[in-house]
Design an enzyme around this catalytic site. Structure first.
Site, PDB file in Angstrom:
ATOM      1  N   HIS A  83       0.563  -1.007  -0.189  1.00 39.27           N
ATOM      2  CA  HIS A  83       0.099   0.001  -0.253  1.00 39.27           C
ATOM      3  C   HIS A  83       1.109   1.054   0.348  1.00 39.27           C
ATOM      4  CE1 HIS A  83       0.171   0.369   4.227  1.00 39.27           C
ATOM      5  NE2 HIS A  83       0.388   1.119   4.312  1.00 39.27           N
ATOM      6  N   ASP A 219       1.251  -7.586   2.087  1.00 34.23           N
ATOM      7  CA  ASP A 219       0.959  -6.547   2.236  1.00 34.23           C
ATOM      8  C   ASP A 219       2.372  -5.939   1.990  1.00 34.23           C
ATOM      9  OD1 ASP A 219       1.299  -3.632   1.663  1.00 34.23           O
ATOM     10  OD2 ASP A 219      -0.218  -3.356   3.525  1.00 34.23           O
ATOM     11  N   SER A 627       3.968   2.194   8.135  1.00 30.89           N
ATOM     12  CA  SER A 627       3.944   1.378   7.332  1.00 30.89           C
ATOM     13  C   SER A 627       4.889   1.622   6.491  1.00 30.89           C
ATOM     14  CB  SER A 627       2.792   2.051   6.197  1.00 30.89           C
ATOM     15  OG  SER A 627       1.199   1.303   7.019  1.00 30.89           O
TER      16      SER A 627
END
Ligand code: ARG
Ligand code: GLU
Length: 695
Positions: A83, A219, A627
């Site tokens: 992402h 991810d 992230s």
């Protein structure tokens, strides 16, 4: 005997209460170092951050200012989330070459894809510059006076600082402006896309699983940093070469177990752990609910359109993901604050604080809480409306976003011809960017769904039919001519004349009042922070996240979100198969992965029970910006990749509760398995250093 027992209980309570915190990597010696070691770490503070030798920090970068990434090979191979690389993967995708859907793997350096506007930043050095920055700043100054002196001092500090020509410096406030640090940075601008799994792996579970556990999302995406021949930052050139890092993270094949030490090293964006109760109340009871409502309505329109049409799906992929992400986060945050009784607990804490400052020598702190109450009451209408304005006119509706730019253009005319033409250039590029992925029907649907939430009395039936701005060429045409001509034309446009009064209200009322009160609040908050540290001293105060490099640590650990439910900390491929819904837009599984599962072709990536772990939980205190941060083991090896938190714990931005706040990481073995067995990109595995620290 009893006393000893009590002491033991107190000490162990204290250990669990101690988890949480985002620490400044240059200040780990002492409390943090010993706490980490008591949790199982074998690392010294110097192993993590050193200016004299290579250390873990040399493998960590800020990825385009929003995410984190880490170097995992001597040739500058960079790991981050799917992402986080989403915008880049999307920008190389088309209906014919759909890398979002199919994935992308460069099988040689030549096939790696350059990305405009992508940069990564290393932290070379961190220095305390508090004295110089706050020199001359006094309590009697107004917020704006203080701010302008701080700015002058900061510029001075940066000007005087000796650095290499390819380096930059930045100065950031900590502890609400009680402390300032300077960062020496190196930014690389040639960063190429190397690999990405298909969305059915990289975004498996999509919004249904987002912010949730059990999780089965792979991810991750892979990039590579390129440098000039001297290994220095350089603009993209085909002559650039793979970057040689000072340090890269070896990857552990031994995996994790419940209780293992974990550390997450990255760039958390923003937290607010020291807010007064009144602020938390306002955010969760007033600001969040209205924003959640706006986004829910916008998403309904966008989601339906994306399911209907592939082109729209690709066009709206990034926008949808970012709208959906915080929509769901705010819902979880509100539930967590409520369930954990956070506001009442803050009030209790404030009572304790009030008692502690009752002594005469603390008279200067006795106004803090009542100042907060008064200021937040004044602030409330502006905080809500400004936030809703941003949602409607900036984030969710693109026509209104374009009108917002046009308003800036009109205003710039007052500053002269040159300012106008500069702004026109900027607006032109913004309009082109919007129109690259624009669908007027979808946007109109969004507008009609959310505008009434901002102003229930607004009428706007024909604006999308007549405006020039739903089409790029007519939009750009409107911007041609002298400033007077342009201003006359845009004021004749239906969308602009509709939007202008709202935008004007924003600039002349909402924003100035918001900023004024925000400045007053910040001044009280700075004093509150100082008071807390002075009156209730403890070495457990950590500065709120501010997009600077931080270390957080904890252990692999499950959690119990409600009565009778316990989530084990590790998920496996088997869980992907359990969730599999053929053809579903969120839970489809690629045929190749099904086959690998069936034949159990796991190579060296299975655990001792013959299963491949996918995700795991830890007690690391993370937030947005973390992230792509590496999860690091007791010896400094990569064991996973941080990408999310559990829903019940998203309130950790305001209230970290060790009982239910968990971060979610992809297991490094799953990443290696996908790269190797699924994608056949074994050349990438070959350039990494795989290790067995437990054997
Ligand atoms: N929740 C994670 C984060 O805050 C992942 C977001 C990915 N986006 C999504 N809509 N699934 O960024
Ligand atoms: N997914 C988040 C990010 O993009 C990290 C999850 C979180 O907010 O903790 O940074």
């Amino acid at each position: 005997m009893k006393l000893i027992k009590l002491l033991v209980v107190l000490i162990s309570l204290n250990v669990s209460a101690q988890q949480g915190g985002m620490w400044i990597p240059s200040l780990l010696k002492g409390m943090n170092e010993s706490e980490m070691q008591s949790l199982g770490s074998k690392l010294s503070a110097e192993d993590i951050y050193s200016v004299n030798k290579s250390s873990l920090k040399d493998a960590i970068v800020h990825f385009n200012g929003g995410c984190t990434a880490e170097i995992i090979s001597p040739k500058g191979l960079l790991l981050t989330n799917h992402h986080c690389g989403f915008g880049q993967i999307q920008s190389h995708s088309s209906v014919e070459n759909d890398y979002l859907k199919e994935g992308f793997w460069a099988m040689s350096h030549e096939q790696e894809l350059p990305n405009e506007n992508l940069e990564v930043t290393f932290i070379v050095k961190i220095e305390d510059v508090t004295k110089a920055v706050l020199s001359g700043v006094t309590e009697n100054m107004s917020p704006s006076e203080a701010q302008s002196l701080i700015q002058t001092n900061t510029n001075e500090v940066q000007k005087k600082y000796t650095k290499e020509t390819w380096q930059n410096t930045k100065v950031r406030p900590f502890f609400k402006g009680n402390q300032y640090f300077l960062f020496v940075t190196e930014t690389y601008e040639d960063v190429r896309l190397v690999g990405a799994p298909p969305s059915s792996i990289g975004k498996f579970g999509s919004d249904t699983d987002n912010w949730m556990f059990p999780r089965h999302t792979g991810d991750f995406s892979i990039f590579r940093i390129y440098a000039d021949k001297n290994n220095r930052p350089a603009k993209y050139s085909k002559d650039n070469v793979p970057f040689t890092p000072k340090h890269f993270l070896p990857v552990s094949l031994d995996g994790i177990q419940e209780g293992d030490f974990t550390m997450v090293f990255g760039f958390p964006g923003r937290t607010n752990e020291y807010l007064p109760a009144v602020a938390v109340e306002q955010i969760t009871q007033k600001v969040n609910p209205s924003n959640i409502n706006i986004r829910a309505k916008a998403l309904k329109v966008i989601d339906a359109a994306m399911k209907n049409d592939d082109k729209t799906r690709i066009q709206y992929a990034s926008k949808q993901a970012s709208i959906a992400n915080y929509w769901k986060k705010w819902i979880g945050e509100n539930q967590g604050i409520e369930k954990s009784n956070a506001i009442a607990k803050k009030r209790d804490f404030e009572a304790k604080f009030t008692k502690a400052i009752s002594k005469k020598k603390y008279a200067k702190y006795q106004h803090i809480l009542s100042d907060f109450e008064k200021l937040y009451a004044d602030f409330e209408p502006y905080a809500i409306k400004r936030s809703n304005f941003i949602e409607v006119f900036y984030r969710n509706n693109e026509l209104m976003n374009m009108m917002f730019r046009l308003y800036q253009l009109e205003q710039s005319a007052a500053k002269g011809e040159e300012a106008f033409s500069k702004t026109r250039q900027f607006v032109t590029s913004q309009l082109s960017r919007v129109h690259k992925d624009y669908n007027a029907n979808v946007d109109r649907g969004v507008f009609e769904a959310i505008m009434p939430l901002y102003d229930a009395t607004s009428t706007n039936s024909t604006l999308y039919v007549t405006t020039a701005f739903t089409n790029l060429s007519s939009a750009l045409k409107t911007l041609e001519g002298t400033p007077e001509e342009v201003i006359a034309k845009i004021n004749n446009d239906a969308a602009y004349s509709f939007a202008k009064p709202y935008i004007k209200e924003f600039y002349t009322d909402l924003e100035p009042n918001y900023q004024r009160l925000n400045g007053e609040i910040a001044k009280v908050q700075k004093k509150y922070m100082k008071a807390l540290m002075e009156v209730l001293p403890s070495d457990k105060y950590y500065p709120d996240a501010n997009s600077t490099l931080r270390v957080t640590y904890g252990q692999v650990k499950g959690y119990s979100p409600k009565d009778a439910v316990y989530y084990k900390p590790v998920s496996y491929i088997d869980g992907i198969i359990e969730k599999y819904i053929p053809g579903d837009y969120e839970f489809d599984v690629p045929a190749k992965l099904l086959e690998l599962y069936k034949t159990k072709d796991y190579g060296q990536y299975a655990d001792a029970n013959g299963k491949v772990p996918v995700c795991f939980l830890g007690t690391n205190h993370t937030t947005g910006g973390n992230s792509g941060s590496p999860a690091i083991d007791a010896e400094g090896n990569l064991i996973g990749l941080n990408f999310d938190r559990v829903w019940e714990g998203t309130m950790s931005d305001m209230n970290y509760d060790p009982a239910i706040c968990r971060n979610i990481m992809v297991d490094a073995r799953y990443i290696l398995f996908i790269v190797d067995k699924f994608a056949g990109a074994s050349h990438l595995i070959d350039e990494m250093k795989l290790v067995h620290p437990k054997k």
